[in-house]
Design a protein around this motif. Sequence first.
Motif, short mmCIF file in Angstrom:
data_model
loop_
_atom_site.label_atom_id
_atom_site.label_comp_id
_atom_site.label_asym_id
_atom_site.label_seq_id
_atom_site.Cartn_x
_atom_site.Cartn_y
_atom_site.Cartn_z
N TYR A 106 61.71 33.36 30.63
CA TYR A 106 61.65 33.59 32.06
C TYR A 106 61.00 34.94 32.35
CZ TYR A 106 63.12 34.24 36.90
OH TYR A 106 63.13 34.47 38.25
N ASP A 107 61.42 35.96 31.62
CA ASP A 107 60.84 37.29 31.81
C ASP A 107 59.36 37.31 31.48
OD1 ASP A 107 63.32 38.22 32.58
OD2 ASP A 107 63.81 39.11 30.63
N GLU A 108 58.98 36.55 30.46
CA GLU A 108 57.59 36.49 30.04
C GLU A 108 56.72 35.84 31.12
OE1 GLU A 108 55.51 34.10 26.55
OE2 GLU A 108 56.92 35.61 25.79
N LEU A 109 57.25 34.79 31.75
CA LEU A 109 56.50 34.12 32.82
C LEU A 109 56.35 35.00 34.05
CD1 LEU A 109 57.97 30.51 32.65
CD2 LEU A 109 55.67 31.22 32.05
N ASN A 110 57.40 35.76 34.38
CA ASN A 110 57.37 36.59 35.57
C ASN A 110 56.90 38.02 35.30
OD1 ASN A 110 58.29 34.56 37.25
ND2 ASN A 110 60.41 34.98 36.76
N GLY A 111 56.78 38.36 34.04
CA GLY A 111 56.46 39.73 33.66
C GLY A 111 55.06 40.07 33.82
#
Length: 61
Positions: A56-61
Amino acid sequence: MDKNFVCGLILGMLGGALVVANSYKARKLVKDGQEEIKNKVCEMTEKKENKKQDDYDELNG
């Protein structure tokens, strides 16, 4: 033949249950096994949650 097998199976289960109920070592072994399984499940769940959070963090990061 089938009746004898089923009767033997039931007697074996009852005998095993009595041994576990009356034996401290057997109860401890069962309890330790249950704790180990619980710990493994919790560990696997945490890994999965962390992976989801990382994705999730990777997609939004």
